[in-house]
Write an enzyme that holds these catalytic residues in place. Sequence first.
Site, short mmCIF file in Angstrom:
data_model
loop_
_atom_site.label_atom_id
_atom_site.label_comp_id
_atom_site.label_asym_id
_atom_site.label_seq_id
_atom_site.Cartn_x
_atom_site.Cartn_y
_atom_site.Cartn_z
CE LYS A 10 -4.01 -2.09 2.16
NZ LYS A 10 -4.93 -2.08 3.29
CB CYS A 11 4.18 1.95 1.25
SG CYS A 11 5.53 3.14 1.26
CB SER A 12 3.60 5.56 -3.29
OG SER A 12 4.16 6.51 -2.41
#
Length: 120
Positions: A10-12
């Site tokens: 979920k972390c860019s």
Amino acid sequence: MSITIYHNPKCSKSRKTLEILESEGVSPAIVEYLVNPPSAATLLRLAGLLQRPLADLLRRGEDDFRNAGDAVPLDDEEALAAWLHDHPRVLERPVIVNESLGRAVVGRPPENVLSILPRD
């Protein structure tokens, strides 16, 4: 070459780091650390490979950290590793390990990963 990424999909920054690895022809072992939190021993090892104290790997803006207040044992590496195992959301991300070199980096910025990849 054995590369592991402690990844949060979920972390860019984590996704971009993984993209860089794959574009460099690396198929890393992926540890989704929120699903399978690293053990306290693994967290201590990661800090050693990063050559940083474990307290430097905390995302202090995370709710888990802020809500814990004085309960976070910042002055005791072993106790902090156990606490971080129980609160993996607080771990800085992504952490990438090159086992062959015995080195690790934090993928912030994602291009940091290039520093632990072999160059021809």
